[in-house]
Design an enzyme around this catalytic site. Structure first.
Site: not given
Ligand code: FAD
Length: 490
Positions: A282, A285, A313, A348, A366, A389
């Site tokens: 993650e 990602w 849209w 997420n 979107w 997105w």
């Molecule tokens: P954890 O599950 O603990 O993951 C650890 C770290 O990995 C996160 O802190 C983050 O930095 C990274 N990460 C995890 N999932 C993703 C992912 N899908 N894409 C990129 N990095 C990821 N994340 C953001 O940081 N900023 C945003 O603006 C953002 N917008 C999002 C919009 C949508 C529509 C979706 C579906 C996801 C988005 N995310 C975004 C990704 C993700 O939802 C969040 O990073 C995550 O929920 C943060 O919670 P956590 O730190 O507990 O994640």
């Protein structure tokens, strides 16, 4: 104006931006290694085509800057705050102090990158040394290319390449004491008005912005959430994820530190290796998103697969407003949108569900959802937000296919089976048995009555019928793919 020191003791400007920490900070370490006085400065510059931060991000920034200023003060340094055009402010500071070097951790978003490169170019021409470092990503964008020398567009090979090259840096705490920097005046943070007033909507923001808060979140996660991360991360009622995203976004913690903590836990046998691997994936990602934005700067504005920009849209203000307010009548969607508004965060799994609902059930562009998230998320990040997105919209580089349309009822039943998450955010449904909580309109009238739910009064009826909306979305997709086939035939 101070004249330049002739004995090599001119101060070095440490230009903070989104690297608001002292530990594991390459620009700080390198500035300190020069042996010269360090002038820490933060500039708040919203021009030069850089997208202005949203309201929730500004809330966070306010606290994070205070935390950084306190840490610096504890080590004998003053954080200088300057608002306005960054180059003007830096030049002023150079004039005031005789500084002849600027060290910074780079921002990789295209507009910020270009602005910073231009500034560095002009300052270098005037004899100012400018040195940039990577303090925010595991791999510098552009440093990982595929076999043909192009950017990776698919996540798995990108991840493999990054893992193969991974060289976690040694942990550093930053200097114990700064000293010798001349005193210069800066702005008063209160005057920047970053914290919301009239109204102050941040009462439910339960966060500890700043470096200490980031480290505490990592520690809590590694000791509590990581062992069940791979499965727990999909269950919004559980505290199974790290909640590190805003800390990572503002650079309060270096992503390598999170990587190393997970790997160490696996090495020590306190978590299974596959749990640590999933978490590290993650983190990658996040890097992949930054890498895509770097190579494809229009990611926030244009569909990566251009045919998706022809999507028909709908203009649906009522639908959009219901979505933003958590009043769509689909409990998992509404819970997510209310969590977002109340806390600046959304889980997420639920982000994917609400995004799918906006794009596919409501057939709303979107980009409108991306903009709403941008304003309301404390972790709003140009690369991750637009990449994700587009992932949901099916238009992204390595995206979920558009025809995979989340059913908000079955998603809720699967990932929030006891409806704990939904009930936490929708008190109107708190007494409804879990069996009906994801589709209250299917509940027998006496169950609704006994639970105090009056559909259309205490809680809305669904604003669209999912099955019909799904057909509409698939029909819309056909028009786009047909256009692509026509274009291919031309
Ligand atoms: P954890 O599950 O603990 O993951 C650890 C770290 O990995 C996160 O802190 C983050 O930095 C990274 N990460 C995890 N999932 C993703 C992912 N899908 N894409 C990129 N990095 C990821 N994340 C953001 O940081 N900023 C945003 O603006 C953002 N917008 C999002 C919009 C949508 C529509 C979706 C579906 C996801 C988005 N995310 C975004 C990704 C993700 O939802 C969040 O990073 C995550 O929920 C943060 O919670 P956590 O730190 O507990 O994640």
């Amino acid at each position: 104006m101070t004249t330049k020191a002739q004995d090599g003791s001119a101060p070095v400007i440490l230009w903070f931006r989104r690297d608001l920490r002292l530990a594991d900070n390459p620009a700080l370490n390198q500035a300190y290694a020069t042996g010269r006085p360090i002038l820490p400065v933060y500039t708040h510059d919203e021009g030069a085509g850089v997208r202005a931060a949203g309201a929730a991000s500004l809330w966070w920034l306010d606290k994070s800057l205070r935390a950084l200023a306190t840490s610096l003060a504890g080590r004998g340094a003053t954080l200088i705050l300057r608002r306005g055009d960054a180059e003007t402010q830096l030049r002023r500071l150079i004039d005031e102090t005789g500084a002849d070097a600027i060290f910074l951790n780079r921002l990789f978003e295209p507009a910020a990158w270009t602005r910073d490169a231009d500034i560095a170019h002009r300052l270098k021409a005037d004899g100012i040394e400018c040195r940039g470092f990577n303090g925010s990503l595991l791999a510098r964008p552009g440093s990982l290319l595929n076999g043909s020398g192009g950017p990776y567009k698919v996540f798995t090979p990108f991840m493999k390449a990054l893992r193969a090259r991974a060289e976690p840096p040694a942990h550093t705490n930053g200097p114990r004491a700064f000293g010798g920097a001349p005193h210069v005046a800066g702005d008063d943070l209160d005057d920047w008005g970053l914290h919301p007033t009239r109204p102050d909507w941040s009462g439910g923001f339960d966060w500890a912005p700043g470096e200490d808060g980031g480290i505490a979140a990592l520690h809590r996660f590694v000791t509590e959430g990581l062992k069940d991360y791979a499965d727990g991360r999909d269950r919004p009622a559980q505290a199974a994820t790290s909640r590190l995203s805003p800390h990572l976004h503002f650079g309060e913690i270096n992503p390598w530190r999170a990587w190393i903590a997970a790997r160490d836990a696996a090495d020590a046998g306190t978590v299974a290796p596959d749990q640590a691997d999933k978490f590290i994936a993650e983190l990658i990602w996040r890097d992949f998103s930054a890498h895509l934005l770097h190579h494809f700067p229009t990611l926030p504005d244009k569909a990566f697969r251009p045919e998706y920009d022809a999507m028909p849209w709908r203009e649906d203000e009522a639908g959009f407003t219901a979505w933003t307010r958590g009043l769509t009548g689909y409990p998992i969607v509404d819970a997510g949108m209310r969590e977002l508004w109340a806390t600046g965060m959304m889980h997420n799994r639920v982000r994917m569900i609400v995004a799918s609902f906006l794009i596919k059930d409501l057939l709303i562009d979107w980009r409108r959802g991306e903009a709403w998230f941008w304003d309301t998320l404390v972790d709003a990040d140009l690369a991750s937000n637009s990449q994700n997105w587009q992932w949901v919209a099916g238009s992204g580089a390595d995206a979920s296919p558009y025809f995979r349309i989340f059913n908000p009822v079955t998603q809720g039943q699967k990932f929030d089976a006891e409806a704990r998450y939904v009930k936490r955010w929708i008190p109107e449904l708190a007494r409804l048995p879990a069996r009906w909580a994801h589709a209250p309109w299917e509940a027998p009238p006496e169950v609704l009555r006994d639970s105090g739910v009056r559909l259309g009064a205490t809680y809305p009826r669904p604003i669209v019928d999912h099955a019909r909306a799904r057909d509409r979305a698939l029909a819309a997709l056909k028009t786009v793919t047909a256009e692509r086939q026509d274009a291919a035939a031309d």
